[in-house]
Design an enzyme around this catalytic site. Structure first.
Site, PDB file in Angstrom:
ATOM      1  N   PRO A  26       0.837  -1.205   0.000  1.00  0.00           N
ATOM      2  CA  PRO A  26       0.000   0.000   0.000  1.00  0.00           C
ATOM      3  C   PRO A  26       0.869   1.251   0.000  1.00  0.00           C
ATOM      4  O   PRO A  26       1.932   1.289   0.629  1.00  0.00           O
ATOM      5  CB  PRO A  26      -0.805  -0.105   1.303  1.00  0.00           C
ATOM      6  CG  PRO A  26      -0.706  -1.534   1.702  1.00  0.00           C
ATOM      7  CD  PRO A  26       0.613  -2.023   1.200  1.00  0.00           C
ATOM      8  N   LYS A  27       0.422   2.265  -0.709  1.00  0.00           N
ATOM      9  CA  LYS A  27       1.130   3.546  -0.761  1.00  0.00           C
ATOM     10  C   LYS A  27       0.391   4.544   0.124  1.00  0.00           C
ATOM     11  O   LYS A  27      -0.682   5.015  -0.226  1.00  0.00           O
ATOM     12  CB  LYS A  27       1.209   4.058  -2.201  1.00  0.00           C
ATOM     13  CG  LYS A  27       2.093   5.273  -2.369  1.00  0.00           C
ATOM     14  CD  LYS A  27       2.179   5.676  -3.836  1.00  0.00           C
ATOM     15  CE  LYS A  27       3.207   6.777  -4.029  1.00  0.00           C
ATOM     16  NZ  LYS A  27       2.911   7.968  -3.214  1.00  0.00           N
ATOM     17  N   LEU A  28       0.984   4.854   1.273  1.00  0.00           N
ATOM     18  CA  LEU A  28       0.350   5.759   2.225  1.00  0.00           C
ATOM     19  C   LEU A  28       0.635   7.215   1.852  1.00  0.00           C
ATOM     20  O   LEU A  28       1.684   7.535   1.286  1.00  0.00           O
ATOM     21  CB  LEU A  28       0.842   5.478   3.642  1.00  0.00           C
ATOM     22  CG  LEU A  28       0.582   4.057   4.157  1.00  0.00           C
ATOM     23  CD1 LEU A  28       1.078   3.908   5.579  1.00  0.00           C
ATOM     24  CD2 LEU A  28      -0.905   3.720   4.079  1.00  0.00           C
ATOM     25  N   GLU A 173      -3.319   5.912  -0.940  1.00  0.00           N
ATOM     26  CA  GLU A 173      -3.473   6.579  -2.230  1.00  0.00           C
ATOM     27  C   GLU A 173      -3.171   5.686  -3.419  1.00  0.00           C
ATOM     28  O   GLU A 173      -3.329   6.105  -4.568  1.00  0.00           O
ATOM     29  CB  GLU A 173      -2.595   7.824  -2.298  1.00  0.00           C
ATOM     30  CG  GLU A 173      -1.110   7.561  -2.192  1.00  0.00           C
ATOM     31  CD  GLU A 173      -0.286   8.788  -2.527  1.00  0.00           C
ATOM     32  OE1 GLU A 173      -0.819   9.713  -3.163  1.00  0.00           O
ATOM     33  OE2 GLU A 173       0.903   8.818  -2.160  1.00  0.00           O
ATOM     34  N   GLY A 174      -2.727   4.464  -3.180  1.00  0.00           N
ATOM     35  CA  GLY A 174      -2.434   3.584  -4.291  1.00  0.00           C
ATOM     36  C   GLY A 174      -1.595   2.403  -3.849  1.00  0.00           C
ATOM     37  O   GLY A 174      -1.606   2.005  -2.683  1.00  0.00           O
TER      38      GLY A 174
END
Length: 287
Positions: A26-28, A173-174
């Site tokens: 996960p992209k925080l 966010e992605g």
């Protein structure tokens, strides 16, 4: 390894890579940060190489649990009401140490670690493959706990796609994709997909006073240089702080003839992709 370290980056792609050997994280939505555990102190480094320890003193204190010689790569994030709040992280990053301490008392930060660059016993491990660094990272933080935490990872693409949709409401966010054999180096070695339709561009100049820039000159991957719209106050302060340490600029013009002061800042800005058609660029944040 010497401070500061040049960080690995991710190339934006329209969809996750398929095939064997890919892992997904996960992209925080926070501030890219390198956490250095040295003998007698902990320092934090921004993506651009600045010492930002004064903005993240709560994370520096937490880092004292780790042995000297440990260097982590990750994201400094702030949770508000269970949601990753980028504005709160941006405010911390742009604050004076005194103001940052006040914000930390109200909204403590967390450090989402996703890579290990140096190990207390093994030294620099950047030349090792991702899966080895990942195993060492998990071992290094297994007895530490919040606010230092390892981001989850999976090698199952379907699970990653489920994360992509299900975790969006929590401020994810992605996703970032990393190949199992990849070493850590200062290049766009990873792949990323984001919910927002944005582009990463290099900040190569500004308009207005050096201490209070009005707009930014940004260079796109295709070589174009355009001026942004007037930037927000937090972005203005962060750019001004970086310009204070930069070399003197020189007069320059965009292809359309608009004047700006050219200077290599080392900063990367995120802009709305749909705002460039007519030369109007909206900067949403600095990375």
């Amino acid at each position: 390894m010497e401070f500061p370290v040049a960080v690995a980056l991710a190339q934006a792609v329209p969809e996750l890579p398929a095939g064997r050997g890919w892992w997904f994280e996960p992209k925080l939505d926070g501030q890219r940060t390198i956490l250095w555990c040295e003998a007698g102190r902990v320092r934090l480094q921004s993506r651009s190489g600045r010492d930002v320890s004064g903005a993240w003193t709560d994370l520096a204190r937490a880092g004292r649990q780790l042995p000297a010689g440990t260097v982590l790569d990750g994201e400094a994030v702030v949770y508000i009401a269970g949601h990753v709040d980028f504005s709160a992280a941006q405010a911390r990053a742009a604050s004076s140490p005194a103001r940052a301490a006040q914000l930390a008392a109200r909204w403590p930060a967390s450090f989402a670690a996703w890579d290990l660059l140096a190990h207390a016993e093994l030294g620099d491990v950047r030349s090792r493959p991702y899966v080895e660094r990942r195993a060492l990272l998990l071992d290094a933080l297994k007895d530490v706990g919040p606010p230092l935490q390892v981001v989850p990872a999976t090698n199952d693409r379907d699970t990653a796609l489920l994360w992509y949709e299900a975790l969006r409401s929590q401020g994810v966010e992605g996703l970032v994709a990393k190949h199992t054999t990849s070493t850590y180096r200062a290049a766009r070695i990873w792949r990323k997909v984001r919910h927002a339709d944005t582009l990463d561009v290099d900040v190569v100049g500004y308009t207005g006073p050096r201490s209070r820039p009005r707009a930014l000159a940004v260079r796109f991957p295709d070589g174009r240089t355009l001026l942004s719209q007037t930037v927000s106050a937090p972005i203005r302060r962060e750019v001004a702080a970086r310009l204070a340490d930069a070399e003197s600029g020189r007069p320059a013009h965009t292809r359309a003839g608009t004047a700006y002061e050219a200077v290599e800042t080392g900063l990367v800005a995120e802009v709305l992709a749909g705002t460039t058609r007519h030369g109007v660029v909206t900067v949403t944040r600095l990375r």
